[in-house]
Design an enzyme around this catalytic site. Structure first.
Site, PDB file in Angstrom:
ATOM      1  N   LYS A 227      29.968 -23.498 -30.442  1.00  9.23           N
ATOM      2  CA  LYS A 227      30.116 -23.758 -29.004  1.00  9.23           C
ATOM      3  C   LYS A 227      28.858 -24.514 -28.557  1.00  9.23           C
ATOM      4  O   LYS A 227      28.232 -24.176 -27.540  1.00  9.23           O
ATOM      5  CB  LYS A 227      30.278 -22.403 -28.281  1.00  9.23           C
ATOM      6  CG  LYS A 227      30.757 -22.517 -26.869  1.00  9.23           C
ATOM      7  CD  LYS A 227      32.202 -22.953 -26.745  1.00  9.23           C
ATOM      8  CE  LYS A 227      32.586 -23.168 -25.294  1.00  9.23           C
ATOM      9  NZ  LYS A 227      33.860 -23.883 -25.137  1.00  9.23           N
TER      10      LYS A 227
ATOM     11  N   ASP B 203      36.495 -23.314 -29.674  1.00  8.95           N
ATOM     12  CA  ASP B 203      37.756 -23.026 -28.974  1.00  8.95           C
ATOM     13  C   ASP B 203      38.872 -23.932 -29.504  1.00  8.95           C
ATOM     14  O   ASP B 203      40.011 -23.501 -29.685  1.00  8.95           O
ATOM     15  CB  ASP B 203      37.628 -23.112 -27.445  1.00  8.95           C
ATOM     16  CG  ASP B 203      36.668 -24.177 -26.970  1.00  8.95           C
ATOM     17  OD1 ASP B 203      35.803 -24.595 -27.747  1.00  8.95           O
ATOM     18  OD2 ASP B 203      36.774 -24.621 -25.816  1.00  8.95           O
TER      19      ASP B 203
ATOM     20  N   TYR C  65      25.129 -10.036 -32.324  1.00  9.81           N
ATOM     21  CA  TYR C  65      25.207  -8.800 -33.106  1.00  9.81           C
ATOM     22  C   TYR C  65      23.835  -8.266 -33.485  1.00  9.81           C
ATOM     23  O   TYR C  65      23.742  -7.217 -34.119  1.00  9.81           O
ATOM     24  CB  TYR C  65      26.066  -9.012 -34.357  1.00  9.81           C
ATOM     25  CG  TYR C  65      27.519  -9.223 -34.016  1.00  9.81           C
ATOM     26  CD1 TYR C  65      27.890 -10.280 -33.196  1.00  9.81           C
ATOM     27  CD2 TYR C  65      28.495  -8.380 -34.479  1.00  9.81           C
ATOM     28  CE1 TYR C  65      29.212 -10.491 -32.864  1.00  9.81           C
ATOM     29  CE2 TYR C  65      29.829  -8.583 -34.153  1.00  9.81           C
ATOM     30  CZ  TYR C  65      30.181  -9.643 -33.346  1.00  9.81           C
ATOM     31  OH  TYR C  65      31.491  -9.848 -33.020  1.00  9.81           O
TER      32      TYR C  65
END
Ligand code: NAP
Length: 488
Positions: free
Chosen positions: A182, A215, A135
Site C-alpha cells: 500500500k 487492494d 504485528y
C-alpha cells in the site's frame, strides 16, 4: 538451516499438538510421516491454551523453547489465542522468539475439490513478512479515546523477505514475483518494501518482477488468480491475502504454511483451532499434512515429501474419501478414514495433478549487524508534539503559536488524525482530542538540539497535556517524515 541428529542417527523434530482440532490434524500428519520410513524422531512439547491456563502469560513454556533451540524444526498444530487483555498470541510469540521472518503460504487447485475456480490451475505462494509491521504489537492508548499501533518496517526486514521470495521462486521453478504493498498511501513503511523489491529484482533477471497495490492484488486474486505465482508482502497484507487465497482453492482445510528463519523453521496450517470441531474426528487434516510435507522438504527429505503429497493427490483424484468441508460432497468421511485412504495410497502417483520439482532453497544471507543504513548527513529540522486537548483547532493553534514565541521553533501546522486543521484550510473536519502540532526551526539550515526540543516541550506542557513527541529528520537531504493531508 541445521537439524539436530539423535544418537541413533534420526532427525529430531519438536512437535506441538496444539489446541482444538490441532491434535487430530497433527496425529494424521505424524502417521503419514512415520509410514514413509524417514529417519525422524519427535520431541512432543506444549504451547497455547493449556499453558495460558497454568498462568504462564506467554503461552510458551521454557521446556518448549529449549526443545526448539535444540531441534530447530517444529511441526505444530494451531494454538488458541485468548481474547482479552494482556495475553499475547502464543503463535506470534513463537514466530518472533525465533525470528522466523518468512511466512510461506502456498495454495494450489486440489483435484475433486470444487470451487468457482476449478479448472483454472491456481498454483501460487504468498510470502508474508512475519515479524514486523503492525504485528510488532506496539500499541498505546494515547488519550482515553484514541489508540495507536506502530507500524514498524525495516530496510533489513524488507531485504530479507524480498530475497527470500526470489530464492523461493527459483527453488520451486516459479517464474514471477509480485510485490503487493500500500505504498501509495504509506510511502515510508509500505513504500520501503516496494523500493527494496525494485532494487533487488534486477539481481534475479530470470524471474519476472511486478509491483501491485495490495487492494488491486485482492481484486485480481478474485478475478484472475491464475496470473500469480509468488506474492511477497508485508505482515498484515499477507495475513489477509493468504486467507483469501486459501478460500480460492477450497478453504482453510487445504492451506499449509511454513515460518522460516535463519535458525528455526515452524510448520503449521494457516487455519486455527476451530474449537467447535475439536475431538469430533471430522476435520480436514490436509493443511497440517501439507505443512509436514513442507517440513520434510526443509529437512532434505524430498522423496518422503513427494510420496505424501502424491498420496494426497491420488486420494483426492479418486474422489471416494473426503472430509465434510469439501463443498458439494454429501457424504463426508471422518478424519481417520481420510488419513487411512492417504496412507493406502503411499507409493502411488497422481495421473491428472502436476507435482512440482523442488530444490533446496538458498536462504538469503543478510548481515547480523543491527544497523544497516547509515546516511552521510542527517539533520533534525523540527518536531511533532502530540497533545490531548478539547480545544477547537483555532484557539489551540493560536495558543501554540504564543507558547513557541522565544523558542527555536515556529508552529507550522496542527493536524487531527492526519488532516491539517490549523491554520484553517476551509475543509470541514471532525476533530477528536488528539492533535499533532508540527513545529519547524526558524533557522531552516540548522540542526535542532535536544535542549531546544525539550525547551519547546516544556513550553507546550505549561498549558497543554502532551503524550508523544517525534523528531522531524532529514537523511541525506530527504525528508524523513510525511506531510499532513492538506499541508503545503
Ligand atoms: P479457525 O480455527 O481457522 O476456523 C475458522 C473456520 O475455518 C472453521 O469454523 C471452519 O469453517 C474452517 N476450518 C478451519 N480449519 C479447518 C479444518 N482443518 N477442516 C475443516 N474446516 C476448517 O479460525 P477462528 O475460529 O477464527 O480461530 C479459532 C482459534 O484459533 C482462535 O483462538 C485463533 O486465535 C486461533 N488461530 C490460531 C492460528 C495458529 O495457530 N496459527 C491461526 C488462526 C487462528 P466452517 O465453520 O465453515 O466449517
Amino acid at each position: 538451516m541445521s537439524v539436530h541428529i539423535t544418537p541413533s542417527g534420526k532427525k529430531l523434530i519438536t512437535v506441538i499438538p496444539g489446541d482444538g482440532i490441532g491434535p487430530e490434524c497433527v496425529h494424521s500428519a505424524l502417521r503419514l510421516i512415520e509410514a514413509t520410513g524417514v529417519p525422524v524422531e519427535w520431541e512432543v512439547r506444549e504451547a497455547g491454551a493449556s499453558v495460558f491456563q497454568k498462568g504462564l502469560e506467554s503461552g510458551v513454556p521454557p521446556e518448549t523453547i529449549e526443545s526448539i533451540r535444540k531441534t530447530r524444526v517444529v511441526l505444530k498444530g494451531p494454538l488458541e489465542t485468548p481474547v482479552g487483555y494482556g495475553e499475547k498470541s502464543a503463535n506470534v510469540t513463537l514466530r518472533k522468539l525465533f525470528e522466523t521472518y518468512a511466512n510461506v503460504r502456498p495454495v494450489r487447485e486440489m483435484p475433486n475439490v470444487p470451487t468457482p475456480y476449478s479448472g483454472r490451475g491456481i498454483d501460487l505462494v504468498v510470502v508474508r513478512e512475519n515479524v514486523e509491521d503492525l504485528y510488532a504489537g506496539i500499541e498505546h492508548m494515547q488519550t482515553p479515546g484514541v489508540a495507536q499501533c506502530l507500524k514498524l518496517i525495516s530496510r533489513k526486514g524488507c531485504e530479507k523477505i524480498v530475497r527470500f521470495a526470489f530464492e523461493l521462486a527459483r527453488a520451486e521453478g516459479r517464474k514471477k514475483v509480485h510485490c503487493a504493498t500500500k505504498s501509495n498511501i504509506m510511502k515510508f513503511t509500505e513504500g520501503m518494501l516496494k523500493r527494496t523489491f525494485e532494487e533487488i529484482a534486477p539481481e534475479y533477471p530470470d524471474i519476472e518482477a511486478n509491483h501491485i497495490i495490495v487492494d488491486n492484488c485482492a481484486h485480481q486474486l478474485v478475478k484472475r488468480p491464475e496470473q500469480f505465482d509468488v506474492i511477497v508482502t508485508t505482515n498484515m497484507n499477507g495475513d489477509i491475502l493468504s486467507d483469501l487465497t486459501s478460500a480460492l482453492i477450497g478453504g482453510l482445510g487445504f492451506a499449509p504454511s511454513a515460518n522460516i528463519g535463519n535458525e528455526v523453521a515452524i510448520f503449521e496450517a494457516v487455519h486455527g483451532s476451530a474449537p467447535k470441531y475439536a475431538g469430533k474426528n471430522v476435520i480436514n487434516p490436509t493443511a497440517v499434512i501439507l505443512s509436514a510435507v513442507m517440513m520434510l522438504r526443509y529437512i532434505g527429505e524430498f522423496e518422503a515429501a513427494a510420496a505424501i503429497e502424491n498420496a494426497i493427490m491420488v486420494t483426492l483424484e479418486e474422489g471416494k474419501v473426503r472430509t465434510g468441508d469439501v463443498v458439494g460432497y454429501d457424504r463426508s468421511n471422518t478424519t481417520t478414514e481420510y488419513t487411512e485412504a492417504i496412507l493406502a495410497n503411499l507409493g502411488k502417483k497422481p495421473t491428472q495433478t502436476f507435482v512440482r520439482e523442488y530444490r533446496p532453497i538458498q536462504l538469503p544471507q543478510v548481515s547480523p549487524d543491527p544497523v544497516m543504513v547509515r546516511p552521510q548527513k542527517r539533520r533534525v529540522v523540527g518536531v511533532d508534539v502530540f497533545v490531548e486537548s478539547d480545544l477547537h483547532p483555532e484557539p489551540l493553534g493560536k495558543l501554540l503559536e504564543e507558547l513557541a514565541v522565544g523558542s527555536a521553533f515556529q508552529l507550522k501546522m496542527v493536524s487531527n488524525r492526519g488532516t491539517k486543521v490549523y491554520t484553517p484550510t476551509g475543509a470541514i473536519t471532525d476533530v477528536v482530542d488528539h492533535y499533532r502540532c508540527r513545529f519547524l526551526l526558524h533557522d531552516t539550515n540548522a540542526d535542532a538540539t535536544d535542549a531546544q526540543i525539550l525547551d519547546l516541550v516544556q513550553r507546550v506542557a505549561s498549558r497543554l497535556r502532551w503524550m508523544h513527541i517525534e523528531k522531524l529528520q532529514e537523511f541525506d537531504g530527504a525528508m524523513g517524515y510525511t506531510k499532513a493531508q492538506g499541508e503545503d
